[in-house]
Design an enzyme around this catalytic site. Sequence first.
Site, PDB file in Angstrom:
ATOM      1  N   LYS A 115       0.907  -1.200   0.048  1.00  0.00           N
ATOM      2  CA  LYS A 115       0.017  -0.203   0.038  1.00  0.00           C
ATOM      3  C   LYS A 115       0.721   1.264   0.076  1.00  0.00           C
ATOM      4  O   LYS A 115       1.806   1.299   0.601  1.00  0.00           O
ATOM      5  CB  LYS A 115      -0.964   0.003   1.242  1.00  0.00           C
ATOM      6  CG  LYS A 115      -2.016   1.119   1.199  1.00  0.00           C
ATOM      7  CD  LYS A 115      -2.957   0.915   2.534  1.00  0.00           C
ATOM      8  CE  LYS A 115      -3.915   1.773   2.522  1.00  0.00           C
ATOM      9  NZ  LYS A 115      -4.910   1.841   3.592  1.00  0.00           N
ATOM     10  N   SER A 149      -9.901   2.195   2.562  1.00  0.00           N
ATOM     11  CA  SER A 149      -9.047   2.795   2.006  1.00  0.00           C
ATOM     12  C   SER A 149      -7.719   1.908   1.165  1.00  0.00           C
ATOM     13  O   SER A 149      -7.248   2.367   0.284  1.00  0.00           O
ATOM     14  CB  SER A 149      -8.418   3.795   2.693  1.00  0.00           C
ATOM     15  OG  SER A 149      -7.397   3.344   3.727  1.00  0.00           O
ATOM     16  N   SER A 205     -10.506   0.065   6.850  1.00  0.00           N
ATOM     17  CA  SER A 205      -9.883   0.126   5.566  1.00  0.00           C
ATOM     18  C   SER A 205      -8.958  -1.388   5.253  1.00  0.00           C
ATOM     19  O   SER A 205      -8.646  -1.282   4.040  1.00  0.00           O
ATOM     20  CB  SER A 205      -8.851   1.181   5.638  1.00  0.00           C
ATOM     21  OG  SER A 205      -9.600   2.447   5.573  1.00  0.00           O
TER      22      SER A 205
END
Lengths: 495, 492
Positions: free
Chosen positions: B78, B158, B182
């Site tokens: 990420k 997210s 998330s």
Amino acid sequence: MMRNREPRSEDLIKGMTGDWEIVLGLEVHAQVTSKAKLFSGASAEFGAEPNTQVSFVDAAMPGMLPVINRYCVEQAVKTGLGLKAQINLRSIFDRKNYFYPDLPQGYQISQFKNPVVGEGEIVIDLAGGRSEVIGIERLHLEQDAGKSIHDLGPAASHVDLNRSGVALMEIVSKPDMRSADEAKAYVTKLRTILRYLGTCDGNMEEGSLRADVNVSVRKPGGPLGTRCEIKNVNSIRFIGQAIEYEARRQIEILEEGGKIVQETRLFDPKAGETRSMRSKEEAHDYRYFPDPDLLPLELKQADVDAIKARLPELPDDKKARLISEFGLSAYDATVLVGEKATADFFEAVAKGRDAKLASNWVTVELFGALNREGHSIETSPVSAEHLGKLIDLIADGTISGRIAKQIFESMYKTGGDPAEIVEKEGLRQVTDTTAIEAAIDAVIAANPDKVEQAKAKPSLAGWFVGQVMKSTSGKANPQVVNEILARKLGLSSEG
Amino acid sequence: MTDLTKLTLAGARDALKKKEFTSLELTDAYLGAIEGAAALNAYVTVTGDEAREMAKASDLKLGKGQGGALEGLPLGIKDLFATKGVLTTACSHILDGFKPPYESQVTSNLWRDGAVMLGKLNNDEFAMGSSNETSFYGPVVNPWRRKGEETKIVPGGSSGGSSSAVAAKLCLAATATDTGGSIRQPAAFTGTVGIKPTYGRCSRWGIVAFASSLDQAGPIARDVRDAAIMLRSMAGYDDKDSTSVDRPVPDYEAALGQSLKGLRVGIPKEYRVDGMPAEIDALWQKGIDWLKAAGAEIVDVSLPHTKYALPTYYIVAPAECSSNLARYDGVRYGLRVEGKDITDMYEKTRAAGFGAEVRRRVLIGTYVLSAGYYDAYYLKAQQVRTLIARDFAEAYTKCDVLLTPTAPSAAFGIGEKTADPLSMYLNDVFTVTVNLAGLPGISVPAGLSSDGLPLGLQLIGKTFDEETLFRVAYALEEAAQFKAEPAVWWRA
């Protein structure tokens, strides 16, 4: 809560409408003596090239996290104990949010509602042997900001982050002071205590110690007036000047029927005046909240006790001991404990010797020379050991007091051992009665008229003493000279 | 050769050990898959050369019978994780061109164990979002589509890049972060497994901060076993993070397959919210039945302050973010838009650098912390947070683990909720409580919605009891037998 103090007439300022009393509280920022910063491992040393002592944490790089430097906490606790203050076993670091280029995180990590140290006190020493107890409101730990530099070029400002993250103790007094002298004595004493503790070097020129001064005026004993805060005053002399100026400014406004606006002001040492920096309305909303990157700071009572047990002797205790142990006057003791190094020097000199003599030699002769030459006790060319030896030479009659001063000057110039100087320069006191008698006989033989006069007027004997000392280059033992001379002139030895 | 990307992380690990293929072959297979999947927009940076170098180094070790727990296994990272020398922007314009001179602790742990980095994965800007539509680099597309439709579906957020990439087999597994859901919500939206461990289990050092007291790293993986393997490598004490907890990391994989006999599963009644689709409710009931059949005892519990969780979260998280994001000021790194003075520069930089959702949260956060409002909002929220944590502690006197839906609905279409932030925020209704209480939570795919999109069930554990979480998740996975895969429509 502030101390309830009866106003002293000497402290009051005469205005057109009568007397005014000044009320003062100080916030002192003291840089913690520590190799590393408060929340990063970067060096906290003063004077390095710009931006050479900046860790990723200090530069607020994304994802960087603060980790408390336990040594700085220990230093704060030590300071708190030195101020006889409450140590809070649980305290909290908060973020104080504002934007400034030298504040990389956009917030300063500080302690807002729950400081590590609570209420304490300082005894300040004032002229004429007066002392006052000044309350301490709190002490908390916080980060210093970096430094903005605006004069390297016309179009750009620069930022040096070396100071960013350096540990500071903010020490807040209660509004217990009533004159510029008291404020100066407060900072002086606080500085002394910090230096004794080794928790701040107290160097005001390098910015290790700076004060924000809260000034208000009121009718003696009346309700408190509106205060103004003078930011970042960096010398004790300026603190005094700033207060004097600010108090008069406020009195003038009030006497003309005006109102004091609560604001932050700056002291300009060149102009000798304070100037408005920002008003309360312009004050930042710092949006304090507990720093979620840090856990509450927990201390164990046992650790606090251990720090307490290792505390050095503090100035007030040392002063009391010097008075009781060495029989010094309060004045001499106060002077000697002002710097720990001085007190240590004195003790080394006085140990096993006449304390009054030691005190005189340290405070009068040595301090006089140090002041003249711009030396400090740490850089004194005369060591405590040598000064002690000099006193021994006086005490055992090897030299006279007068010769001692001459030897001291030589010691100061060369750093030499007094015994060696005595031998090398042949300054040993003459106590040999035959030699002294011969010298006296020579003076008597050369001045028959003076002998006659002296017989009538015994006080003239002093003239003969002077002549004998002159002819022996001051080395004759004055006591022996007196005795022989009195006998020869047919005077009583008391004459 | 069969398609190497079909293997799970555990499968690839075992095959590499048996030298059935090399890490370089595996890595190339993934780099090829990534190249063909631009339509998903899952990766924002592909580090192909570095990946192949890492793979070669791993092959040398594997050849000698050496190597760590993840030796030679290609992963996606990420973009919130700082990767040394590799663009790290948190998918925000304000971090334009930022290449950190340091590596996050979690990714360092992965490289220590031999993993190979394929590149950086898209996410909502600064991890603020529930659909991965707030990224400066554009929305991520879910590989899943509704039955008979071509509507682009969000992958959740997210960590949408992570969930999409894992679901589309563009990496074996991915790192992710979870502040209010998330990890778990994107996992639920893509038929993958995502675990947010206990707060303090993974180091936050080197992860771009959103809300410090809630942020926690974890993996998104294809199944429970892969998630267990990943978390074991990611987790661990770090003295650079003051909120990291010093306790040993267990072998989570060893917990898989253990019996649920005697285990008590709590069903919190407050999670049965109004307007929740019947199919979510039905799936939840299925989950209850599966666990009961596996030997667990089902108990009803109450978490009475659940209804305050979402408003509490949307005070605490913005408050912290408003302060955490103050460092993006144009002075030292990233974007700078020149202005007539320093204040003008700040304002222009931050206006241009932050997207609408980030600006919204910075403003909310600044407001709730400001003088006169602090007590009513932030302080109150912190008090409610304590009550929410207490609810869980109380519930855990009656049960060992909680079972809930992960999200109140299946994934939605791109653009369907962007106009209405509140309905977007409601996505987190079942997940934020876990962050507020600092507990571990895992999402396991459990079925498909009526229109063919994956649905997940969430298990919530006790503090640092990830082992029980993995044990129950594995049983759930075994019972659910979720084998569906998205049709490959994106390949170029």
